[in-house]
Design a protein around this motif. Structure first.
Motif, mmCIF file in Angstrom:
data_model
loop_
_atom_site.group_PDB
_atom_site.id
_atom_site.type_symbol
_atom_site.label_atom_id
_atom_site.label_comp_id
_atom_site.label_asym_id
_atom_site.label_seq_id
_atom_site.Cartn_x
_atom_site.Cartn_y
_atom_site.Cartn_z
ATOM 1 N N UNK A 164 17.477 34.263 -27.848
ATOM 2 C CA UNK A 164 17.787 34.472 -26.438
ATOM 3 C C UNK A 164 19.220 34.974 -26.283
ATOM 4 N N UNK A 165 19.343 36.107 -25.642
ATOM 5 C CA UNK A 165 20.646 36.635 -25.245
ATOM 6 C C UNK A 165 20.827 36.303 -23.775
ATOM 7 N N UNK A 166 22.036 36.326 -23.244
ATOM 8 C CA UNK A 166 22.207 36.021 -21.823
ATOM 9 C C UNK A 166 21.289 36.895 -20.952
ATOM 10 N N UNK A 167 20.614 36.260 -20.031
ATOM 11 C CA UNK A 167 19.703 36.964 -19.137
ATOM 12 C C UNK A 167 18.454 36.150 -18.851
ATOM 13 N N UNK A 168 17.496 36.802 -18.227
ATOM 14 C CA UNK A 168 16.259 36.165 -17.785
ATOM 15 C C UNK A 168 15.099 36.618 -18.672
ATOM 16 N N UNK A 169 14.203 35.679 -19.012
ATOM 17 C CA UNK A 169 13.040 35.960 -19.854
ATOM 18 C C UNK A 169 11.801 35.378 -19.189
ATOM 19 N N UNK A 170 10.677 36.030 -19.401
ATOM 20 C CA UNK A 170 9.418 35.516 -18.890
ATOM 21 C C UNK A 170 8.368 35.488 -19.981
ATOM 22 N N UNK A 171 7.518 34.479 -19.928
ATOM 23 C CA UNK A 171 6.372 34.403 -20.828
ATOM 24 C C UNK A 171 5.244 33.698 -20.107
ATOM 25 N N UNK A 172 4.031 33.916 -20.577
ATOM 26 C CA UNK A 172 2.886 33.303 -19.924
ATOM 27 C C UNK A 172 2.002 32.604 -20.951
ATOM 28 N N UNK A 173 1.307 31.606 -20.472
ATOM 29 C CA UNK A 173 0.300 30.883 -21.245
ATOM 30 C C UNK A 173 -1.005 30.988 -20.467
ATOM 31 N N UNK A 174 -2.021 31.567 -21.086
ATOM 32 C CA UNK A 174 -3.329 31.638 -20.452
ATOM 33 C C UNK A 174 -4.240 30.624 -21.144
ATOM 34 N N UNK A 175 -4.943 29.820 -20.327
ATOM 35 C CA UNK A 175 -5.829 28.799 -20.890
ATOM 36 C C UNK A 175 -6.976 28.518 -19.937
ATOM 37 N N UNK A 176 -8.056 28.002 -20.509
ATOM 38 C CA UNK A 176 -9.188 27.574 -19.705
ATOM 39 C C UNK A 176 -9.023 26.086 -19.460
ATOM 40 N N UNK A 177 -9.044 25.678 -18.198
ATOM 41 C CA UNK A 177 -8.799 24.286 -17.843
ATOM 42 C C UNK A 177 -9.788 23.341 -18.533
ATOM 43 N N UNK A 203 -12.567 13.742 -24.487
ATOM 44 C CA UNK A 203 -11.639 14.372 -25.416
ATOM 45 C C UNK A 203 -11.194 15.719 -24.852
ATOM 46 N N UNK A 204 -9.945 16.058 -25.083
ATOM 47 C CA UNK A 204 -9.411 17.313 -24.570
ATOM 48 C C UNK A 204 -9.012 18.198 -25.736
ATOM 49 N N UNK A 205 -9.509 19.419 -25.714
ATOM 50 C CA UNK A 205 -9.074 20.415 -26.684
ATOM 51 C C UNK A 205 -8.274 21.439 -25.895
ATOM 52 N N UNK A 206 -6.973 21.372 -26.018
ATOM 53 C CA UNK A 206 -6.074 22.237 -25.263
ATOM 54 C C UNK A 206 -5.728 23.450 -26.107
ATOM 55 N N UNK A 207 -6.253 24.603 -25.716
ATOM 56 C CA UNK A 207 -6.053 25.846 -26.447
ATOM 57 C C UNK A 207 -5.569 26.895 -25.461
ATOM 58 N N UNK A 208 -4.593 27.674 -25.872
ATOM 59 C CA UNK A 208 -4.101 28.716 -24.988
ATOM 60 C C UNK A 208 -3.565 29.894 -25.760
ATOM 61 N N UNK A 209 -3.278 30.951 -25.035
ATOM 62 C CA UNK A 209 -2.747 32.169 -25.613
ATOM 63 C C UNK A 209 -1.438 32.531 -24.906
ATOM 64 N N UNK A 210 -0.342 32.545 -25.655
ATOM 65 C CA UNK A 210 0.978 32.844 -25.103
ATOM 66 C C UNK A 210 1.290 34.328 -25.255
ATOM 67 N N UNK A 211 2.083 34.846 -24.335
ATOM 68 C CA UNK A 211 2.704 36.158 -24.528
ATOM 69 C C UNK A 211 4.082 35.910 -25.117
ATOM 70 N N UNK A 212 4.637 36.901 -25.790
ATOM 71 C CA UNK A 212 6.003 36.786 -26.313
ATOM 72 C C UNK A 212 6.990 36.800 -25.157
ATOM 73 N N UNK A 213 8.101 36.058 -25.287
ATOM 74 C CA UNK A 213 9.128 36.116 -24.239
ATOM 75 C C UNK A 213 9.675 37.536 -24.119
ATOM 76 N N UNK A 214 9.746 38.040 -22.902
ATOM 77 C CA UNK A 214 10.284 39.373 -22.669
ATOM 78 C C UNK A 214 11.370 39.321 -21.602
ATOM 79 N N UNK A 215 12.421 40.102 -21.759
ATOM 80 C CA UNK A 215 13.475 40.150 -20.737
ATOM 81 C C UNK A 215 12.895 40.639 -19.407
#
Length: 167
Positions: free
Chosen positions: A85-98, A148-160
């Motif tokens: 992380x360099x100074x600034x703002x980053x965004x990433x997302x996690x997509x999952x089925x509840x 029982x909970x199986x928590x699975x998700x797909x992240x995007x890479x952090x992007x500025x």
């Protein structure tokens, strides 16, 4: 709802990097405070770096209202690398089925130094959401009932980003 997290919400913060905003949305982008069983959701996390921090990983935890941790997902779990992380703002997302049964839940957020496992930021209650007793599809939801909970998700890479959530 802007999804902004005030500084007072942060239990731990080094001042180097913080979770600035979080939003839970459903397909189409609507805010998801109330969700259905099996619904596809996206959790958007926006970070603000004040200083350069090498080898960072971002995580979210899912809890019951009384604080019991149900599951944790880090952006590195699926093979994405920690990021510098360099100074600034980053965004990433996690997509999952509840995967959660009807009830109310809390999402926590953390930012960790992958090198030393130092906690740079932690928010115990970044978001709350409620699961209603309705399935997202016409399929039976009996496979969600064993407890029982199986928590699975797909992240995007952090992007500025300058305005990741569009607020």
């Amino acid at each position: 709802d802007s999804g902004e997290l005030p500084l007072r919400a942060h239990s731990i913060n080094t001042g180097d990097l913080c979770v600035q905003q979080m939003k839970l949305t459903r397909e189409g982008g609507d805010i998801a405070n109330e969700v259905r069983i099996g619904e596809l959701l996206t959790l958007t996390v926006v970070l603000q770096a004040q200083r350069s921090v090498p080898q960072v990983r971002v995580g979210v935890g899912f809890h019951t209202l009384d604080g019991m941790r149900i599951g944790t997902l880090h952006h590195t779990d699926g093979g994405l690398p920690p990021f510098d992380a360099l100074p600034g703002c980053y965004g990433l997302t996690l997509q999952f089925q509840n995967p959660f049964l009807p009830g109310s839940y809390v999402i926590s957020a953390d930012i960790l130094s992958a090198l030393g496992l130092t906690c740079l930021d932690y928010i115990a209650e970044a978001l709350r959401f409620h699961v209603i007793s309705v399935a997202a599809s016409d399929q039976s939801n009996h496979h969600y009932n064993p407890g029982l909970v199986k928590l699975v998700g797909s992240w995007t890479s952090p992007i500025p980003k300058t305005d990741f959530l569009g607020t």
